[in-house]
Design a protein around this motif. Structure first.
Motif, short mmCIF file in Angstrom:
data_model
loop_
_atom_site.label_atom_id
_atom_site.label_comp_id
_atom_site.label_asym_id
_atom_site.label_seq_id
_atom_site.Cartn_x
_atom_site.Cartn_y
_atom_site.Cartn_z
N ALA A 306 0.81 -1.21 0.00
CA ALA A 306 0.00 0.00 0.00
C ALA A 306 0.85 1.26 0.00
O ALA A 306 0.39 2.32 -0.46
CB ALA A 306 -0.95 -0.01 1.20
N PHE A 309 1.09 3.69 -3.01
CA PHE A 309 0.11 4.74 -3.35
C PHE A 309 0.50 6.09 -2.74
O PHE A 309 -0.05 7.13 -3.12
CB PHE A 309 -1.28 4.36 -2.84
CG PHE A 309 -1.87 3.15 -3.51
CD1 PHE A 309 -2.13 3.14 -4.87
CD2 PHE A 309 -2.17 2.01 -2.77
CE1 PHE A 309 -2.69 2.02 -5.49
CE2 PHE A 309 -2.71 0.89 -3.37
CZ PHE A 309 -2.97 0.89 -4.74
N TYR A 313 -0.25 11.00 -2.41
CA TYR A 313 -0.62 11.80 -1.24
C TYR A 313 -0.06 13.21 -1.38
O TYR A 313 -0.64 14.18 -0.90
CB TYR A 313 -0.07 11.10 0.00
CG TYR A 313 -0.51 11.63 1.36
CD1 TYR A 313 -1.39 10.89 2.15
CD2 TYR A 313 -0.03 12.83 1.86
CE1 TYR A 313 -1.78 11.34 3.41
CE2 TYR A 313 -0.41 13.29 3.11
CZ TYR A 313 -1.29 12.55 3.88
OH TYR A 313 -1.67 13.01 5.13
N TRP A 327 -3.45 2.38 -9.80
CA TRP A 327 -4.70 2.50 -9.06
C TRP A 327 -5.72 1.41 -9.40
O TRP A 327 -6.72 1.26 -8.69
CB TRP A 327 -5.30 3.89 -9.26
CG TRP A 327 -4.55 4.91 -8.47
CD1 TRP A 327 -3.61 5.79 -8.93
CD2 TRP A 327 -4.62 5.11 -7.06
NE1 TRP A 327 -3.10 6.54 -7.89
CE2 TRP A 327 -3.71 6.15 -6.72
CE3 TRP A 327 -5.37 4.53 -6.03
CZ2 TRP A 327 -3.54 6.60 -5.42
CZ3 TRP A 327 -5.19 4.99 -4.73
CH2 TRP A 327 -4.29 6.00 -4.43
N VAL A 330 -6.53 -1.00 -6.35
CA VAL A 330 -7.47 -0.79 -5.24
C VAL A 330 -8.84 -1.39 -5.55
O VAL A 330 -9.68 -1.53 -4.67
CB VAL A 330 -7.64 0.71 -4.87
CG1 VAL A 330 -6.35 1.32 -4.40
CG2 VAL A 330 -8.26 1.50 -6.01
N THR A 371 -4.78 2.98 5.48
CA THR A 371 -6.04 3.33 4.80
C THR A 371 -6.18 4.84 4.67
O THR A 371 -6.57 5.36 3.62
CB THR A 371 -7.24 2.75 5.58
OG1 THR A 371 -7.12 1.33 5.64
CG2 THR A 371 -8.55 3.11 4.89
N THR A 374 -3.83 6.03 1.91
CA THR A 374 -4.28 5.62 0.58
C THR A 374 -5.50 6.40 0.14
O THR A 374 -5.59 6.83 -1.02
CB THR A 374 -4.57 4.11 0.55
OG1 THR A 374 -3.39 3.39 0.93
CG2 THR A 374 -5.01 3.67 -0.83
#
Length: 524
Positions: A306, A309, A313, A327, A330, A371, A374
Motif C-alpha cells: 500500500a 500509493f 498523497y 490505481w 485498489v 487506509t 491511501t
C-alpha cells in the motif's frame, strides 16, 4: 474601509444573526451552545456523545473527560448529517475518540497516540509516528490551540529543543502544517515554525539520505513493522520516506516564498524535483506497474504494498497514464481490495499474511494508518489527475468498507489493525488498542466525500466523491475555513433543507455557489 475589517464586520453580523435565530426558535438551552452552524442544530447530534459515553467504561481520563465530551464537541467540530447514518455515527465517534487523546502538559496541549503508557514513547507519553495524521484531523477544530501547541511541544517542549524522539519515525510534518495553513490561513504560526522545519529536513538529510539522493528507512521507523519488502533492521529506499521528503520540500519552498526568500524557495524546489525524478526512475516497477521499495542491495523488492500509493498523497507522480495503472489495484481482489478494507500488501503475494499475528504485521492486514494515507492519495488522484480508472463509486465503496470495519462486537471501535476477511480486530482485546489515535477519518469525510478542497486563495472548491444516486442528502456545517463559516449541502429533492435542489455552498450564511448536480463547484 479596510477589506479585512469589512470581512470581520460581516462575520460578526452573521454570528449575531444566527445567535438571535437560535434564541427565538429553541430558547435558552440552545443559546448556551457554541455552534455557529447555518442549517444544522448541534443539539440534534448530542445523542451520539451520550451513546458513546454509556457504551463502555472510561478507562483513562486526560484533559477532556467523557462527561464533558459533548460540550467540547459542539464548541469545536464541524457538524455533519447524511442519509446514511453509519457514516454519520462514525463521524461523531471519531471526534469523540480524538478528544480523549488531548492531554495537558507543562508545555501546553499534546495529543497522544495510545491512552495507555508505552515504554518507547517520549515524555508525556507522546509518539511521533502519527503526528501528521493528527494535524490533518485536528486542523478542522475551531480551537486550533490543541494542534498548534501539540506541534510546539514536539519541536520545543524539551527545554526549548526538540523532543528526544521527534525523529523516531519518518515525518511529513512540514507538508501537513502547510495543509493546515490552507485551512486556517495562520501565516504567522506557519512561518514561526519554518526554521524548526528546515532544521528537521536537514537532520533527515544528514542521517537518512543515500549517495544516490534517495532516502532510506527501517520499516519499523516508518511505523510499518514486519512488511513483505524489508524488515526492522533493513535500510531500504521506501516510497514512504521519499514521498514524505518530497512533500516536505514542496511545502518548505512555499513557506520560503511567503517569507520572500526566493533563493531558499528555489533550493527546496530543486530538492523536490530531484526526489521526484528518483522516485519515478528507481521506485517505479514497470513490470508490476507500481511504486515499490528499492532494497539496500539496489534491487526492486518486487511486491506491491500500500505504500506504493503514497506518492499521490503529495501529488508527486507526473500526469502519466503508465503511473495511473497502479490505481487498478485498489479495485482488484487479488490486489488490495478485501471484504473489510484495503490491505497493506497485495493479496496475490505468496507471502501475504505470512508473518503471524500479534507483532504489528504489515504483511497484508488492514491498518487504518495506511487506509488514511491511501484514501487521501486517492482523493488527490481523482481531483488532480486526468484519469478514467477510479470513479466516485469506487471511492465511496472503499469509504463504506472503512466505516464498516470500525466496529467491534457491534459497537463503534477504532484500534490498531484488523483481519481483512473477517473484520476481527487483531488486538481488540488488548487495552492498548482501544481508541488508537493512528489514522484519520473525518478529514477524509470533509475533503473526500463532501469534497472541500483546501486552497491558498479565497475561492471555495468543492468536489464531492459521493455518487449522485447514493445519498439523498448531506450537510457539512459549522466549518471554520479561512476565518469564515462554511456550509455545504446536497439535497436531492430540495425538501430536506428547504434551500433548493442540488449542491450548494454557503459562506457565513450567504449562498456563493450552486449546482443541480453533485459535481465540481468553485466559487468566484
Amino acid at each position: 474601509m479596510n477589506l479585512r475589517y469589512i470581512k470581520l464586520f460581516s462575520i460578526l453580523f452573521f454570528l449575531s444573526f444566527i445567535s438571535f435565530s437560535c434564541d427565538t426558535e429553541n430558547g435558552a438551552e440552545e443559546q448556551q451552545t457554541s455552534s455557529k452552524a447555518f442549517i444544522l442544530k448541534a443539539n440534534d447530534f448530542q445523542n451520539y456523545a451520550e451513546k458513546f459515553n454509556n457504551m463502555e467504561g472510561e478507562n483513562i481520563v486526560q484533559a477532556i473527560p467523557n462527561d464533558s465530551s459533548w460540550n467540547w464537541m459542539q464548541k469545536n467540530i464541524p457538524l455533519f448529517e447524511t442519509s446514511q447514518k453509519s457514516f454519520e455515527e462514525m463521524y461523531y465517534y471519531r471526534w469523540w475518540t480524538a478528544r480523549k487523546h488531548i492531554k495537558e502538559t507543562p508545555e501546553g496541549y499534546a495529543i497522544t497516540e495510545f491512552l495507555v503508557e508505552r515504554s518507547y514513547a517520549d515524555k508525556f507519553n507522546l509518539i511521533s509516528c502519527a503526528l501528521s495524521h493528527h494535524i490533518h484531523e485536528f486542523r478542522w477544530l475551531h480551537n486550533k490551540d490543541y494542534i498548534d501547541q501539540n506541534v510546539h511541544v514536539w519541536f520545543r517542549g524539551n527545554e526549548g529543543e526538540n523532543m528526544e524522539k521527534l525523529r523516531s519515525f519518518s515525518s511529513w510534518t512540514a507538508s501537513s502544517l502547510y495543509d493546515k495553513y490552507l485551512v486556517d490561513q495562520n501565516e504567522e504560526y506557519l512561518l514561526d515554525m519554518f526554521p524548526d522545519l528546515v532544521e528537521e529536513y536537514k537532520a533527515w538529510e544528514g542521517d537518512r539520505r543515500r549517495d544516490d539522493g534517495l532516502f532510506w528507512q527501517y520499516d519499523v521507523k516508518d511505523g510499518m513493522e514486519e512488511s513483505l519488502s524489508g524488515g526492522r533492521h533493513v535500510k531500504n529506499a521506501r516510497p514512504t520516506i521519499n514521498s514524505y521528503m518530497y512533500g516536505n520540500a514542496k511545502a518548505l519552498a512555499e513557506m520560503a516564498r511567503m517569507k520572500g526568500d526566493e533563493e531558499l524557495a528555489a533550493t527546496f524546489e530543486a530538492k523536490a524535483d530531484t526526489l521526484k525524478q528518483l522516485v519515478e526512475e528507481k521506485l517505479w516497477n514497470a513490470k508490476d506497474q507500481f511504486f515499490e521499495t528499492f532494497t539496500e542491495n539496489d534491487t526492486c523488492a518486487n511486491v506491491r504494498e500500500a505504500i506504493g500509493f503514497i506518492p499521490w498523497y503529495f501529488n508527486l507522480p507526473d500526469e502519466n497514464s503508465k503511473y495511473n495503472e497502479a490505481w487498478k489495484q485498489v479495485k482488484n481482489e487479488e490486489g488490495f481490495l478485501a471484504p473489510f478494507g484495503l490491505t497493506t500488501a497485495e493479496r496475490r503475494s505468496p507471502r501475504f499474511r505470512s508473518h503471524g499475528t500479534g507483532t504489528c504485521e504489515w504483511d497484508g492486514a488492514v491498518w487504518p494508518f495506511a487506509t488514511s494515507q491511501t484514501m487521501t492519495a486517492l482523493a488527490n488522484f481523482m481531483n488532480n489527475y486526468d484519469q478514467d480508472i477510479v470513479e466516485k463509486e469506487d471511492y465511496y465503496q472503499l469509504m463504506d468498507r472503512y466505516v464498516e470495519s470500525q466496529y467491534y462486537r457491534g459497537r463503534p471501535y477504532i484500534g490498531e489493525y484488523l483481519d481483512e476477511s473477517t473484520g476481527y480486530w487483531l488486538m481488540g482485546d488488548r487495552e492498548r488498542s482501544r481508541y488508537y489515535n493512528h489514522s484519520t477519518f473525518n478529514d477524509l469525510v470533509i475533503t473526500g466525500l463532501v469534497g472541500l478542497r483546501p486552497r491558498a486563495d479565497e475561492k471555495i472548491e468543492v468536489n464531492p466523491l459521493v455518487p449522485e444516486d447514493q445519498w439523498d442528502y448531506f450537510c457539512l456545517d459549522n466549518v471554520l475555513y479561512h476565518g469564515d463559516i462554511l456550509t455545504i449541502i446536497w439535497d436531492k429533492t430540495g425538501d430536506k433543507y428547504n434551500k433548493g435542489k442540488g449542491l450548494k455552498i454557503f459562506r457565513n450564511g450567504e449562498e456563493i455557489a450552486s449546482s443541480e448536480n453533485l459535481g465540481h463547484l468553485i466559487s468566484s
